[in-house]
Design an enzyme around this catalytic site. Structure first.
Site, PDB file in Angstrom:
ATOM      1  N   THR A 158     -13.003  -2.554   7.802  1.00 23.53           N
ATOM      2  CA  THR A 158     -14.378  -2.940   7.523  1.00 23.53           C
ATOM      3  C   THR A 158     -15.119  -3.070   8.841  1.00 23.53           C
ATOM      4  OG1 THR A 158     -14.024  -5.342   7.677  1.00 23.53           O
ATOM      5  CG2 THR A 158     -13.517  -4.297   5.566  1.00 23.53           C
TER       6      THR A 158
ATOM      7  N   LYS B 269     -10.733 -20.578   6.987  1.00 29.08           N
ATOM      8  CA  LYS B 269     -10.188 -19.958   5.783  1.00 29.08           C
ATOM      9  C   LYS B 269      -9.070 -20.805   5.166  1.00 29.08           C
ATOM     10  CE  LYS B 269     -12.650 -16.162   5.523  1.00 29.08           C
ATOM     11  NZ  LYS B 269     -13.515 -15.869   4.354  1.00 29.08           N
TER      12      LYS B 269
ATOM     13  N   ASP C 182     -28.534 -16.302   1.643  1.00 32.05           N
ATOM     14  CA  ASP C 182     -27.792 -16.793   2.803  1.00 32.05           C
ATOM     15  C   ASP C 182     -27.035 -18.018   2.318  1.00 32.05           C
ATOM     16  OD1 ASP C 182     -26.834 -17.970   5.115  1.00 32.05           O
ATOM     17  OD2 ASP C 182     -28.676 -17.718   6.254  1.00 32.05           O
TER      18      ASP C 182
ATOM     19  N   TYR D 234     -11.298 -19.272  13.027  1.00 31.18           N
ATOM     20  CA  TYR D 234     -11.338 -18.471  11.796  1.00 31.18           C
ATOM     21  C   TYR D 234     -10.196 -18.880  10.868  1.00 31.18           C
ATOM     22  CZ  TYR D 234     -11.435 -14.377   8.741  1.00 31.18           C
ATOM     23  OH  TYR D 234     -11.500 -13.547   7.652  1.00 31.18           O
TER      24      TYR D 234
END
Length: 269
Positions: free
Chosen positions: A179, A148, A52, A144
């Site tokens: 995905t 990134k 993790d 998000y």
């Protein structure tokens, strides 16, 4: 000649698995990671180990295991990440922190752990899997995008800091690929009566459609291999549809409000 050793985080499915399987077929000694190895009792063809990226202890143990088994660690692919969507106003703050913990702090933990080994070896390669979304603030994906984008900028700094060690560091930003990220990401709930209700639901439907119709993750794996074979990797790589890659170019050349208008039109805002 000993095989080069690759560690791919988040490799039990999706882009990470595609990368790990592709590199295994190319002859690399590949180790993939997942948070719960017990879910994959018959996993193959590469070795899957517990990790993790939010746990400093597990990061140390995973790198120690790979180096202990192989005597080296040549390539790190920082792929593990989580998705998150929602109006920023209505997204719980603990979920925002969780996203940054995995998407930004996790890769940094990995980098800090592998750099001493790579420096001792006299060479190494680190590929950070970011996102084309990290080049722009996307509506209802702002957290998000920010996580990134932050990793993209840190990579730029790291390249200069480590230039004397023959350690190559680069970013690879995918667009939308087919995905299971949509099923695994955190969705702020669409609240009845919220001022964002209709527009957020429409945007959410559009995002999911993009992922469902996305390209095969093998394209990201192929680009990863191209980077590995490069003697002098670029700072940034992108892989996706021509329109997705062109959107980054447009962001650079268009006035801010013009580009913003294009995004709003795309997301039907």
């Amino acid at each position: 000649m000993a095989k080069e050793v690759v560690l791919v985080t988040g490799a039990s499915s999706g882009i990470g698995r595609a990368i790990a399987e592709y590199l295994h077929k190319k002859g690399y000694a590949v180790y993939g990671t997942t948070r719960d190895v017990s879910k994959y009792p018959d996993f193959g063809p590469f070795r899957l180990i517990k990790l993790d990226v939010n746990s400093a202890e597990q990061v140390r143990d995973a790198v120690k295991e790979v180096v202990g088994r192989e005597g080296q660690l040549n390539i790190l692919v920082n792929n593990a990440g989580v998705g998150i969507t929602g109006p920023i106003e209505e997204t719980p703050y603990d979920e925002i922190l969780k996203a940054f913990e995995t998407n930004f702090h996790g890769p940094i933990r990995m980098i800090k752990e592998v750099l001493p080994h790579m420096r001792e070896q006299g060479k190494g390669l680190i590929i950070n899997i970011t996102s084309i979304a990290g080049y722009m603030g996307l509506p209802f994906r702002g957290v998000y995008s920010a996580s990134k984008g932050a990793l993209e900028l840190v990579t730029e700094a790291l390249r200069m800091e480590t230039q004397g060690f023959d350690i190559r560091i680069t970013n690879l930003a995918p667009g939308d690929f087919a995905t299971n990220i949509a099923s695994g990401r955190y969705h702020a709930p669409v609240k009845e009566g919220s001022p964002y209700q209709e527009v957020y639901q429409n945007s959410l439907d559009l995002m999911n459609a993009h992922v469902d119709s996305g390209q095969d993750p093998i394209k990201v794996a192929e680009k990863t291999y191209t980077i590995i074979k490069s003697h002098n990797p670029k700072v940034h790589y992108r892989v996706g549809t021509p329109l997705q890659k062109f959107s980054v170019f447009l962001k650079k050349i268009l006035p801010d409000k013009v580009y913003e208008g294009m995004l709003k039109k795309h997301y039907k805002l």
